[in-house]
Motif scaffolding. Structure first.
Motif, PDB file in Angstrom:
ATOM      1  N   ILE A  44       0.828  -1.219   0.000  1.00 18.38           N
ATOM      2  CA  ILE A  44       0.000   0.000   0.000  1.00 18.38           C
ATOM      3  C   ILE A  44       0.855   1.258   0.000  1.00 18.38           C
ATOM      4  O   ILE A  44       0.687   2.140  -0.865  1.00 18.38           O
ATOM      5  N   PRO A  45       1.802   1.433   0.920  1.00 18.74           N
ATOM      6  CA  PRO A  45       2.622   2.656   0.865  1.00 18.74           C
ATOM      7  C   PRO A  45       3.512   2.702  -0.381  1.00 18.74           C
ATOM      8  O   PRO A  45       3.777   3.797  -0.901  1.00 18.74           O
ATOM      9  N   VAL A  46       3.953   1.540  -0.853  1.00 15.34           N
ATOM     10  CA  VAL A  46       4.768   1.522  -2.065  1.00 15.34           C
ATOM     11  C   VAL A  46       3.956   2.030  -3.256  1.00 15.34           C
ATOM     12  O   VAL A  46       4.432   2.848  -4.071  1.00 15.34           O
ATOM     13  N   ALA A  47       2.706   1.557  -3.353  1.00 16.34           N
ATOM     14  CA  ALA A  47       1.840   1.996  -4.456  1.00 16.34           C
ATOM     15  C   ALA A  47       1.530   3.482  -4.352  1.00 16.34           C
ATOM     16  O   ALA A  47       1.518   4.210  -5.365  1.00 16.34           O
ATOM     17  N   GLN A  48       1.266   3.978  -3.130  1.00 18.26           N
ATOM     18  CA  GLN A  48       0.987   5.409  -2.957  1.00 18.26           C
ATOM     19  C   GLN A  48       2.189   6.241  -3.369  1.00 18.26           C
ATOM     20  O   GLN A  48       2.039   7.287  -4.024  1.00 18.26           O
ATOM     21  N   LEU A  49       3.366   5.793  -2.997  1.00 13.39           N
ATOM     22  CA  LEU A  49       4.575   6.533  -3.345  1.00 13.39           C
ATOM     23  C   LEU A  49       4.808   6.515  -4.857  1.00 13.39           C
ATOM     24  O   LEU A  49       5.251   7.515  -5.442  1.00 13.39           O
ATOM     25  N   HIS A  50       4.461   5.406  -5.502  1.00 13.67           N
ATOM     26  CA  HIS A  50       4.698   5.270  -6.935  1.00 13.67           C
ATOM     27  C   HIS A  50       3.706   6.100  -7.750  1.00 13.67           C
ATOM     28  O   HIS A  50       4.099   6.777  -8.721  1.00 13.67           O
ATOM     29  N   PHE A  51       2.428   6.063  -7.337  1.00 12.96           N
ATOM     30  CA  PHE A  51       1.410   6.727  -8.150  1.00 12.96           C
ATOM     31  C   PHE A  51       1.104   8.161  -7.687  1.00 12.96           C
ATOM     32  O   PHE A  51       0.605   8.964  -8.458  1.00 12.96           O
ATOM     33  N   ARG A  52       1.382   8.472  -6.399  1.00 13.47           N
ATOM     34  CA  ARG A  52       1.029   9.807  -5.887  1.00 13.47           C
ATOM     35  C   ARG A  52       2.258  10.614  -5.468  1.00 13.47           C
ATOM     36  O   ARG A  52       2.139  11.766  -5.075  1.00 13.47           O
ATOM     37  N   ASP A  53       3.396   9.973  -5.449  1.00 10.88           N
ATOM     38  CA  ASP A  53       4.637  10.613  -4.993  1.00 10.88           C
ATOM     39  C   ASP A  53       4.578  11.012  -3.519  1.00 10.88           C
ATOM     40  O   ASP A  53       5.349  11.868  -3.074  1.00 10.88           O
ATOM     41  N   THR A  54       3.630  10.462  -2.776  1.00  7.20           N
ATOM     42  CA  THR A  54       3.534  10.754  -1.339  1.00  7.20           C
ATOM     43  C   THR A  54       2.835   9.597  -0.642  1.00  7.20           C
ATOM     44  O   THR A  54       2.117   8.812  -1.277  1.00  7.20           O
ATOM     45  N   ILE A  55       3.031   9.492   0.648  1.00  4.02           N
ATOM     46  CA  ILE A  55       2.379   8.448   1.450  1.00  4.02           C
ATOM     47  C   ILE A  55       1.437   9.126   2.432  1.00  4.02           C
ATOM     48  O   ILE A  55       1.867   9.987   3.232  1.00  4.02           O
ATOM     49  N   ASP A  56       0.155   8.780   2.386  1.00  2.00           N
ATOM     50  CA  ASP A  56      -0.797   9.382   3.311  1.00  2.00           C
ATOM     51  C   ASP A  56      -0.908   8.524   4.579  1.00  2.00           C
ATOM     52  O   ASP A  56      -0.183   7.549   4.767  1.00  2.00           O
ATOM     53  N   LEU A  57      -1.856   8.908   5.448  1.00  2.00           N
ATOM     54  CA  LEU A  57      -1.989   8.232   6.751  1.00  2.00           C
ATOM     55  C   LEU A  57      -2.275   6.744   6.593  1.00  2.00           C
ATOM     56  O   LEU A  57      -1.729   5.919   7.330  1.00  2.00           O
ATOM     57  N   SER A  58      -3.143   6.367   5.637  1.00  2.00           N
ATOM     58  CA  SER A  58      -3.464   4.952   5.459  1.00  2.00           C
ATOM     59  C   SER A  58      -2.221   4.147   5.069  1.00  2.00           C
ATOM     60  O   SER A  58      -2.045   2.999   5.493  1.00  2.00           O
ATOM     61  N   GLY A  59      -1.343   4.750   4.275  1.00  2.00           N
ATOM     62  CA  GLY A  59      -0.118   4.063   3.894  1.00  2.00           C
ATOM     63  C   GLY A  59       0.815   3.875   5.071  1.00  2.00           C
ATOM     64  O   GLY A  59       1.464   2.822   5.212  1.00  2.00           O
ATOM     65  N   ILE A  60       0.889   4.908   5.921  1.00  2.00           N
ATOM     66  CA  ILE A  60       1.744   4.804   7.116  1.00  2.00           C
ATOM     67  C   ILE A  60       1.239   3.708   8.046  1.00  2.00           C
ATOM     68  O   ILE A  60       2.006   2.887   8.562  1.00  2.00           O
ATOM     69  N   VAL A  61      -0.099   3.691   8.249  1.00  2.00           N
ATOM     70  CA  VAL A  61      -0.694   2.669   9.124  1.00  2.00           C
ATOM     71  C   VAL A  61      -0.451   1.282   8.553  1.00  2.00           C
ATOM     72  O   VAL A  61      -0.092   0.335   9.264  1.00  2.00           O
ATOM     73  N   ALA A  62      -0.642   1.124   7.221  1.00  2.00           N
ATOM     74  CA  ALA A  62      -0.426  -0.178   6.589  1.00  2.00           C
ATOM     75  C   ALA A  62       1.023  -0.624   6.712  1.00  2.00           C
ATOM     76  O   ALA A  62       1.311  -1.805   6.961  1.00  2.00           O
ATOM     77  N   ALA A  63       1.964   0.314   6.545  1.00  2.00           N
ATOM     78  CA  ALA A  63       3.383  -0.025   6.672  1.00  2.00           C
ATOM     79  C   ALA A  63       3.713  -0.484   8.089  1.00  2.00           C
ATOM     80  O   ALA A  63       4.406  -1.489   8.297  1.00  2.00           O
ATOM     81  N   CYS A  64       3.193   0.271   9.059  1.00  2.00           N
ATOM     82  CA  CYS A  64       3.430  -0.113  10.466  1.00  2.00           C
ATOM     83  C   CYS A  64       2.832  -1.483  10.765  1.00  2.00           C
ATOM     84  O   CYS A  64       3.445  -2.311  11.450  1.00  2.00           O
ATOM     85  N   ALA A  65       1.612  -1.723  10.236  1.00  2.00           N
ATOM     86  CA  ALA A  65       0.955  -3.004  10.464  1.00  2.00           C
ATOM     87  C   ALA A  65       1.750  -4.143   9.823  1.00  2.00           C
ATOM     88  O   ALA A  65       1.935  -5.204  10.419  1.00  2.00           O
ATOM     89  N   GLY A  66       2.242  -3.932   8.608  1.00  2.00           N
ATOM     90  CA  GLY A  66       3.010  -4.972   7.928  1.00  2.00           C
ATOM     91  C   GLY A  66       4.304  -5.295   8.642  1.00  2.00           C
ATOM     92  O   GLY A  66       4.671  -6.465   8.791  1.00  2.00           O
ATOM     93  N   ILE A  67       4.992  -4.249   9.103  1.00  2.00           N
ATOM     94  CA  ILE A  67       6.254  -4.453   9.817  1.00  2.00           C
ATOM     95  C   ILE A  67       5.994  -5.169  11.138  1.00  2.00           C
ATOM     96  O   ILE A  67       6.726  -6.087  11.532  1.00  2.00           O
TER      97      ILE A  67
END
Length: 492
Positions: A44-67
């Motif tokens: 999720i954060p990888v896709a946001q960074l690729h398509f939007r050039d930024t990571i929003d709150l949902s991406g941060i939460v997903a990254a934390c959850a995955g880690i």
């Protein structure tokens, strides 16, 4: 399962093999689910960074959850029961009768593989197969618990060994490690995910519970099959008696071995192991921590996830019944040359060949008391430097004594743990002081330590408890140290 015969209790090995294979497939499914979820969350954060050039709150939460999920599910080294096994196997010349006996059991059940025999410090038995890379059996390792030689008859021990051979015949020595490891792997992972802030534990918990239910059926079927083989060759009575004796022996022997025997052996002296256990069983009342350990084991309720059926279930399947009490030892230690020879063999294997032999009655005064005195000799807590009359004062200021008595190196004990550590040191200091004053230390397996002199009996734990409660004075302690009246000491 009422009315189920021994023969009916035994599933075929092909059924067990297919179910064990299913467990491996389900284990693989668990980890594929975990890997998929971790990859999906991190995508999720990888896709946001690729398509939007930024990571929003949902991406941060997903990254934390995955880690968090990946860390919680990281591989862990499993614990081992090998510490209970005396590593050096018995030699045939040490126990020729036992080897012939096991060979006779093997011939009865149709096992021809070479074997080695290990003593086990617990009240249990096991069998393991060492195989070549092609799956051919090189050696069977048979472990037999030391107390089984003293409390089982030859027929009952034969039933136990036949049960273990039953696991080998049924292919369990090949399948059980897979089942056990998959259960342990999934159980550990689910436990690590408890209270996840991302609520990721729920699907894994449900999957894990379902898996444990399925794998439990495999493990229990293996036990029923081995029980059936045991009863077929040694009789239902012997198989049931062996099951019940091991069930009753295990909690008492475990408490004795870990709470009394091992601490005593740390003094590098040979003590009569089985005489100590008999004294332990007869002790009344037992020390609080010992009784709690026994009660905890005895009160354990069966769980639907237990790998072994309950004693009642196993005995019902065999068509027998439990007596509810441990009968006196019938002793098949003659297979090893007798009880003393068994103890000698064990001491040789744990490095105690040259330790001096001593009875329990002399151990406290001759060995333990002197060892405790040596701990404080030449320190600022030696009896001459810090008289025991200070005990009432010290016991009321335990926290203030922690900096002085804390162990070397960093400590992570809680305040309660710190106070318990101080109390342990003070108890040993009281013992050293009383021994210095001419008291003799008496060790009675299962019971509290007591010190005796001229008809006076003092229990150091009780003395310390009275001091902590403010019911002990310096004058009273001084009287204990000087008087010969048996009426002045605290009750033991």
């Amino acid at each position: 399962m009422a009315g189920m015969s021994a023969a009916q209790a035994a599933p075929d090995s092909g059924s067990l093999a297919s179910r064990a294979l299913l467990m491996v497939v389900l284990w693989l499914g668990f980890w594929l689910l975990a890997a998929g979820l971790v990859i999906g969350l991190l995508a999720i954060p990888v896709a946001q960074l690729h398509f939007r050039d930024t990571i929003d709150l949902s991406g941060i939460v997903a990254a934390c959850a995955g880690i968090t999920l990946a860390y919680s599910l990281r591989p862990r080294r499993a614990g081992s029961a090998a510490a209970d096994v005396v590593p050096t196997p018995l030699r045939r010349d040490e126990a020729p009768q036992l080897f012939r006996f096991i060979e006779g059991v093997a011939a009865k059940v149709g096992v021809t593989a070479p074997f080695e025999v290990h003593l086990v410090t617990t009240a249990t038995a096991f069998i393991r197969a060492e195989r070549t890379w092609t799956g051919r059996v090189k050696t069977l390792s048979i472990g037999i618990g030391m107390p089984l030689f003293v409390w089982l008859s030859e027929a009952e021990l034969g039933a136990v060994i036949a049960h273990e051979f039953g696991h080998f015949i049924g292919g369990d020595t090949l399948l059980t490690p897979w089942v056990y490891r998959t259960r342990l792997s999934i159980g550990t992972a689910v436990h690590a995910l408890d209270d996840s802030v991302f609520f990721l534990d729920e699907p894994f918990r449900r999957y894990g519970q379902w898996f444990l239910r399925r794998s439990t059926a495999v493990s229990r079927a293996q036990e029923y099959a081995a029980d059936a083989l045991s009863a077929r060759h040694f009789g239902v009575a012997s198989a049931c008696a062996a099951l019940e004796k091991i069930h009753l022996l295990e909690p008492m022997w475990f408490a004795y071995f870990h709470h009394d025997l091992v601490p005593a052996l740390n003094c590098s002296v040979q003590l009569p192991v089985f005489d100590g256990y008999r004294r332990f069983c007869a002790a009344a009342p037992k020390r609080r921590e010992v009784q709690e350990a026994i009660d905890g084991a005895a009160e354990r309720t069966s769980s639907p996830y237990d790998t072994h059926p309950s004693l009642d279930e196993r005995m019902t399947a065999l068509g027998g019944g439990a007596s509810g009490r441990l009968s006196g030892p019938v002793n098949c230690a003659g297979l090893l040359g007798g009880e003393e020879r068994l103890e000698t063999i064990w001491f040789e294997r744990i490095g105690g060949r040259d330790w001096p032999g001593l009875g329990w009655d002399a151990f406290g005064d001759v060995v333990l008391g002197k060892k405790i005195q040596a701990r404080f000799a030449g320190t600022d807590m030696a009896p001459d430097a810090l008289p025991l009359t200070r005990l009432p004062e010290i016991a009321l200021s335990l926290d203030a004594w922690w900096p002085r008595l804390k162990p070397d190196g960093p400590s992570f004990l809680s305040p309660a743990g710190q106070r318990n550590h101080v109390l342990d040191v003070l108890r040993d200091w009281a013992i050293a002081s009383l021994c210095h004053a001419g008291f003799a230390l008496h060790v009675r397996p299962g019971e509290s330590l007591v010190l005796k002199r001229d008809g006076i009996t003092i229990e150091p734990g009780q003395l310390l408890a009275e001091a902590c409660q403010g019911r002990l004075t310096a004058a009273t302690v001084e009287a204990y140290m000087a008087t010969s009246s048996p009426d002045t000491a605290p009750a033991s």
